[in-house]
Design a protein around this motif. Structure first.
Motif: not given
Length: 385
Positions: A226-245
């Motif tokens: 999730t933090a890696y997704g945020s590092q790539l510029g994703m929003s909170l909702a988008l980054a946390t959706s990785i954990a949702g996957a």
């Protein structure tokens, strides 16, 4: 599963633990994003994420004695109360050191609640329904893991609001456990042969290793990825959706895993699961070029990591049938939590220094080790017959 009757207190424990998982899966990605946006490194985020699992792993050896002294149901209640207090603590401070202390307290609570739930299921479910009931229960937990990280986006929550919702879920789980039926539950036969934790590890070392691998992939990668997704510029909702996957994958595969365990040799299921993890881990190496792969790999990791844990618990119910279920489940939880601690710590350091490609290779090596161990076991069994 018609005709299956379980103690009423067990249903309360299973529902209460589902609320715990829902709250955990909502809270941890949000905390990871809070840390990342505050400038904390991926290594430090991984270190924070591992602390609760370290706490659980350290306490697993004493859990059977605690259960014998105060009762499984009472220990379960105390565990949920500690997790609730920890969750509330994140609302009142942003200090990293304080968060580490709260994570350790949460792990103490999880050690009691988690061991209690798994031991009660293993002891109270008849052999004819173990695979399907365990698979169904893990499916419900997988659903909770999938829904939790999606709530910030679905409900428009900011990090502190999400923290409050997580605390509410824990409070509900604690409330369910206050019924007298919970304290009447048992996790061992009267006069059963006892077994220590070390003996349980020696009795089924391959199961413990499978649980460790499952812990890395199902719960050890959520925060860092999730933090890696945020590092790539994703929003909170988008980054946390990785954990949702991750959670969604776990949700989809658990009941089929339980059904298969009632009909197919489990060593074949372990090998097939490890092969899928190898393929998904290799694919993650291209995530820096195709970010969409992050969700696909996360779904596979959650599905198969969760399946490994489900398979180990099903085998424990069979292999420790003549002893206290607490010994077997505690051994598997020790392996699983070791994986949950190892995953974020190693992954955080690897991503900081080697990026997605390095993450891909270390996870591939880990999954391959399970294939190798299953192959050696098959060879050994063949030589002995």
């Amino acid at each position: 599963m018609s005709g299956l009757k379980l103690p009423p207190g067990l249903w309360r424990v299973m529902i209460g633990t589902t609320m715990v998982v829902l709250s955990y899966s909502l809270l941890n990605p949000v905390l990871a994003v809070r840390l990342q946006t505050a400038g904390v490194s991926a290594t430090a985020i991984g270190g924070f994420a591992m602390l609760a699992f370290v706490s659980v792993a350290l306490l697993v050896p004493v859990v059977p004695r605690v259960f014998a002294r105060i009762g499984v149901g009472r220990a379960y209640r105390i565990g949920l109360a500690m997790e609730l207090l920890s969750c509330l603590g994140y609302l009142f401070t942003d200090d990293y050191a304080a968060w580490c202390g709260l994570a350790l307290m949460s792990g103490i609570g999880a050690a009691a609640a988690w061991n209690a739930t798994e031991a009660l299921i293993a002891h109270n479910v008849p052999a004819s329904h173990r695979g399907r009931l365990t698979g169904l229960y893990q499916t419900v937990l997988g659903c909770a893991m999938a829904v939790g990280p999606m709530l910030p986006g679905l409900l428009g929550l900011d990090p502190r609001q999400a923290n409050g919702v997580a605390a509410g879920g824990l409070a509900l789980g604690l409330g369910l456990s206050l019924a007298p039926a919970v304290t009447q539950l048992k996790a061992a036969h009267e006069g059963a042969q006892t077994m220590g934790l070390a003996a349980a590890w020696r009795h089924r070392p391959l199961l413990v290793w499978a649980a460790l691998v499952g812990g890395v992939f199902e719960v050890g990668l959520g925060s860092v990825t999730t933090a890696y997704g945020s590092q790539l510029g994703m929003s909170l909702a988008l980054a946390t959706s990785i954990a949702g996957a991750l959670g969604m994958g776990s949700f989809l595969l658990q009941y089929p895993t339980g059904w298969l365990a009632d009909h197919v040799a489990t060593h074949r299921l372990f090998t097939g699961a490890a092969i899928i993890l190898v393929l998904a881990s290799l694919a993650f190496g291209q995530a820096h070029q195709w970010p969409q792969l992050i969700w696909l790999c996360a779904a596979a990791w959650g599905a198969v990591g969760g399946a490994l844990y489900t398979l180990t618990m099903i085998r424990v119910a069979h292999d420790f049938a003549n002893t206290s279920a607490v010994a077997g489940t505690s051994a598997m939880i020790a392996g699983y939590t070791a994986g949950g601690a190892l995953g974020p710590l190693v992954s955080g350091a690897v991503i900081d220094h080697f990026g997605a490609v390095g993450q891909s290779w270390w996870l591939t090596a880990l999954a391959s080790s399970l294939i190798l161990m299953q192959w050696r076991r098959t060879q050994a069994l063949g030589a002995s017959t």
